[in-house]
Design a protein around this motif. Structure first.
Motif, PDB file in Angstrom:
ATOM      1  N   ALA A 288     -20.742  19.072   3.284  1.00 28.96           N
ATOM      2  CA  ALA A 288     -19.995  20.270   3.357  1.00 28.96           C
ATOM      3  C   ALA A 288     -18.855  20.452   2.646  1.00 28.96           C
ATOM      4  N   ALA A 289     -18.474  19.347   2.228  1.00 23.49           N
ATOM      5  CA  ALA A 289     -16.984  19.592   1.536  1.00 23.49           C
ATOM      6  C   ALA A 289     -17.140  18.480   0.100  1.00 23.49           C
ATOM      7  N   PRO A 290     -18.011  18.648  -0.634  1.00 23.77           N
ATOM      8  CA  PRO A 290     -18.389  17.784  -1.706  1.00 23.77           C
ATOM      9  C   PRO A 290     -17.276  17.496  -2.797  1.00 23.77           C
ATOM     10  N   ASP A 291     -16.279  18.416  -2.724  1.00 21.69           N
ATOM     11  CA  ASP A 291     -15.171  18.207  -3.668  1.00 21.69           C
ATOM     12  C   ASP A 291     -14.061  17.566  -3.175  1.00 21.69           C
TER      13      ASP A 291
ATOM     14  N   VAL B 135     -10.970  29.483  -0.148  1.00 22.77           N
ATOM     15  CA  VAL B 135      -9.986  30.901  -0.318  1.00 22.77           C
ATOM     16  C   VAL B 135      -8.333  30.265  -0.928  1.00 22.77           C
ATOM     17  N   PHE B 136      -8.103  29.393  -0.558  1.00 26.96           N
ATOM     18  CA  PHE B 136      -6.757  28.936  -1.208  1.00 26.96           C
ATOM     19  C   PHE B 136      -6.912  28.222  -2.434  1.00 26.96           C
ATOM     20  N   ALA B 137      -8.167  27.491  -2.676  1.00 24.84           N
ATOM     21  CA  ALA B 137      -8.373  26.918  -3.944  1.00 24.84           C
ATOM     22  C   ALA B 137      -8.770  27.870  -4.951  1.00 24.84           C
ATOM     23  N   ASP B 138      -9.149  29.252  -4.864  1.00 23.86           N
ATOM     24  CA  ASP B 138      -9.516  30.119  -5.697  1.00 23.86           C
ATOM     25  C   ASP B 138      -8.095  30.515  -6.532  1.00 23.86           C
ATOM     26  N   THR B 139      -7.017  30.536  -5.535  1.00 28.89           N
ATOM     27  CA  THR B 139      -5.684  30.561  -6.009  1.00 28.89           C
ATOM     28  C   THR B 139      -4.972  29.646  -6.713  1.00 28.89           C
ATOM     29  N   LEU B 140      -5.305  28.504  -6.069  1.00 29.69           N
ATOM     30  CA  LEU B 140      -4.554  27.070  -6.833  1.00 29.69           C
ATOM     31  C   LEU B 140      -5.749  26.230  -7.280  1.00 29.69           C
ATOM     32  N   PRO B 141      -6.341  26.616  -8.426  1.00 30.62           N
ATOM     33  CA  PRO B 141      -7.503  25.781  -8.861  1.00 30.62           C
ATOM     34  C   PRO B 141      -7.362  24.390  -9.380  1.00 30.62           C
ATOM     35  N   GLY B 142      -5.847  24.142  -9.752  1.00 27.00           N
ATOM     36  CA  GLY B 142      -5.439  22.609  -9.775  1.00 27.00           C
ATOM     37  C   GLY B 142      -5.340  21.723  -8.769  1.00 27.00           C
TER      38      GLY B 142
ATOM     39  N   ASP C 253      -2.009  22.514   5.056  1.00 31.26           N
ATOM     40  CA  ASP C 253      -3.131  22.498   6.164  1.00 31.26           C
ATOM     41  C   ASP C 253      -3.531  23.905   6.723  1.00 31.26           C
ATOM     42  N   ILE C 254      -4.369  24.387   6.289  1.00 27.05           N
ATOM     43  CA  ILE C 254      -4.737  25.677   6.652  1.00 27.05           C
ATOM     44  C   ILE C 254      -5.326  26.113   7.980  1.00 27.05           C
ATOM     45  N   LYS C 255      -4.638  26.824   8.872  1.00 28.80           N
ATOM     46  CA  LYS C 255      -5.000  26.949  10.430  1.00 28.80           C
ATOM     47  C   LYS C 255      -5.801  28.116  10.681  1.00 28.80           C
ATOM     48  N   ASP C 256      -6.009  28.834   9.649  1.00 27.36           N
ATOM     49  CA  ASP C 256      -6.941  30.181   9.781  1.00 27.36           C
ATOM     50  C   ASP C 256      -8.502  29.776   9.286  1.00 27.36           C
ATOM     51  N   SER C 257      -9.581  30.526   9.837  1.00 30.47           N
ATOM     52  CA  SER C 257     -10.818  30.246   9.236  1.00 30.47           C
ATOM     53  C   SER C 257     -10.785  31.119   7.975  1.00 30.47           C
ATOM     54  N   GLY C 258     -11.973  30.561   7.227  1.00 35.24           N
ATOM     55  CA  GLY C 258     -12.322  31.501   6.197  1.00 35.24           C
ATOM     56  C   GLY C 258     -12.616  32.847   6.289  1.00 35.24           C
ATOM     57  N   THR C 259     -13.322  33.153   7.498  1.00 35.61           N
ATOM     58  CA  THR C 259     -13.448  34.437   7.768  1.00 35.61           C
ATOM     59  C   THR C 259     -12.113  35.366   7.941  1.00 35.61           C
TER      60      THR C 259
ATOM     61  N   ILE D  53      -2.702  19.373  -1.974  1.00 36.99           N
ATOM     62  CA  ILE D  53      -3.958  19.025  -1.523  1.00 36.99           C
ATOM     63  C   ILE D  53      -4.214  19.978  -0.596  1.00 36.99           C
ATOM     64  N   LEU D  54      -5.341  20.830  -0.390  1.00 39.56           N
ATOM     65  CA  LEU D  54      -5.853  21.828   0.519  1.00 39.56           C
ATOM     66  C   LEU D  54      -6.590  21.088   1.534  1.00 39.56           C
ATOM     67  N   SER D  55      -6.237  21.673   2.825  1.00 36.51           N
ATOM     68  CA  SER D  55      -7.174  20.994   3.901  1.00 36.51           C
ATOM     69  C   SER D  55      -7.164  22.015   5.072  1.00 36.51           C
ATOM     70  N   ALA D  56      -8.426  21.854   5.704  1.00 42.01           N
ATOM     71  CA  ALA D  56      -8.826  22.709   6.990  1.00 42.01           C
ATOM     72  C   ALA D  56      -9.977  22.123   7.529  1.00 42.01           C
ATOM     73  N   GLY D  57      -9.966  22.729   8.919  1.00 44.82           N
ATOM     74  CA  GLY D  57     -11.340  22.160   9.502  1.00 44.82           C
ATOM     75  C   GLY D  57     -12.433  23.117   8.889  1.00 44.82           C
ATOM     76  N   ASP D  58     -12.377  24.257   8.224  1.00 49.52           N
ATOM     77  CA  ASP D  58     -13.209  25.064   7.712  1.00 49.52           C
ATOM     78  C   ASP D  58     -13.137  25.064   6.215  1.00 49.52           C
ATOM     79  N   PRO D  59     -14.523  24.466   5.611  1.00 53.10           N
ATOM     80  CA  PRO D  59     -14.184  24.458   4.379  1.00 53.10           C
ATOM     81  C   PRO D  59     -14.225  25.706   3.441  1.00 53.10           C
ATOM     82  N   ALA D  60     -14.632  26.736   4.165  1.00 57.61           N
ATOM     83  CA  ALA D  60     -14.500  27.966   3.645  1.00 57.61           C
ATOM     84  C   ALA D  60     -12.912  28.624   3.656  1.00 57.61           C
ATOM     85  N   ALA D  61     -12.248  28.138   4.432  1.00 55.37           N
ATOM     86  CA  ALA D  61     -10.811  28.540   4.219  1.00 55.37           C
ATOM     87  C   ALA D  61     -10.034  27.643   3.100  1.00 55.37           C
ATOM     88  N   VAL D  62     -10.612  26.561   2.742  1.00 49.77           N
ATOM     89  CA  VAL D  62      -9.874  25.927   1.798  1.00 49.77           C
ATOM     90  C   VAL D  62     -10.527  26.536   0.460  1.00 49.77           C
TER      91      VAL D  62
END
Length: 264
Positions: A189-192, A150-157, A107-113, A139-148
């Motif tokens: 906002a989070a189609p995936d 950032v991590f999804a680029d590192t963990l594509p699976g 659960d990612i607590k920082d914003s995508g910015t 599973i990656l989660s956050a209130g900001d899809p942009a934050a997800v």
């Protein structure tokens, strides 16, 4: 992983519907310290759904921490860093076994910015080493899809989840009562995303107003996690029973063992 596997952590089944009990902040019991490596390993080995919170420091260190860093609140400091979980890769074979159900929610607590500024090459390598081999068991989660993202680029699976319960969106939902619009905008906002994380008051409030928000998200292809019910006691058992009746797929709790014992 070698050796004898522990007994699987049980789910609750009502009227043919299965609801998982998520280990909030990696706690199995209410008395547990949060985010211990031992409990995280134990939960994954038992096929449980386990949640940890992360924030990234200015120097790129990925901390396991829920609250923002505040000098006047020393208790808000980190419990550890994601590097402490590097040996979770040993569970990769377990997580890949059919039917184990092991899930580690990051659960990612920082914003995508913030993350785009702070995630360094070293940060990304830490994330890959700690979690990369667990693949879809993360599973990656956050209130900001942009934050997800950032991590999804590192963990594509990894799988993806979303939490639309920001203060602004909840205020808007209460003002308009537009549950279909809330669901549609969340999915768009989070189609995936495969899971949506909802404050339990959103779930029950929608039901009180005559809308089945759980069924609506199911129709949109998302499982529903209702958060957070700390434990099962005289005050919370009616809420827990209602969430089960509304057929949520997961309940976030600090006391999954106690909740199961009370509701089974």
């Amino acid at each position: 992983m070698t050796g004898t596997r522990p007994e699987p952590f049980p789910d609750i089944v009502r009227d043919g519907h299965r609801t998982r009990l998520k280990w909030h902040r990696a706690r199995r019991r209410l008395t547990d310290e949060p985010f211990t490596v031992a409990r995280i390993r134990e939960g994954l080995a038992a096929g449980a759904s386990v949640e940890i919170d992360v924030r990234v420091r200015r120097d790129g260190t990925v901390e396991i921490r829920h609250d923002p860093r505040r000098w006047w609140r020393p208790e808000s400091g980190p419990v550890g860093t994601l590097a402490d979980l590097a040996d979770l890769a040993a569970l990769a074979d377990l997580a890949a076994l059919s039917g184990t159900g092991a899930v580690l929610q990051l659960d990612i607590k920082d914003s995508g910015t913030v993350l785009r500024r702070r995630m360094t090459a070293r940060s990304r390598e830490t994330v890959r080493v700690a979690l990369g081999e667990l693949g879809p068991a993360v599973i990656l989660s956050a209130g900001d899809p942009a934050a997800v993202a950032v991590f999804a680029d590192t963990l594509p699976g990894a799988a993806v989840g979303t939490d639309p319960c920001t203060r602004g969106r909840i205020r808007e939902l209460r003002r308009t009562g537009d549950v279909p619009g809330f669901v549609a905008s969340t999915v768009a906002a989070a189609p995936d995303a495969t899971t949506v994380y909802l404050d339990h008051r959103v779930v029950t409030g929608a039901a009180d107003a005559g809308s089945d928000i759980v069924a609506a998200f199911h129709a949109g292809g998302m499982a529903v996690d209702a958060y957070t019910v700390p434990t099962a006691d005289e005050a919370t058992v009616p809420l827990l029973e209602r969430l089960l009746d509304l057929r949520v797929d997961q309940i976030t709790t600090d006391d999954p063992e106690g909740v199961f014992r009370r509701l089974r």
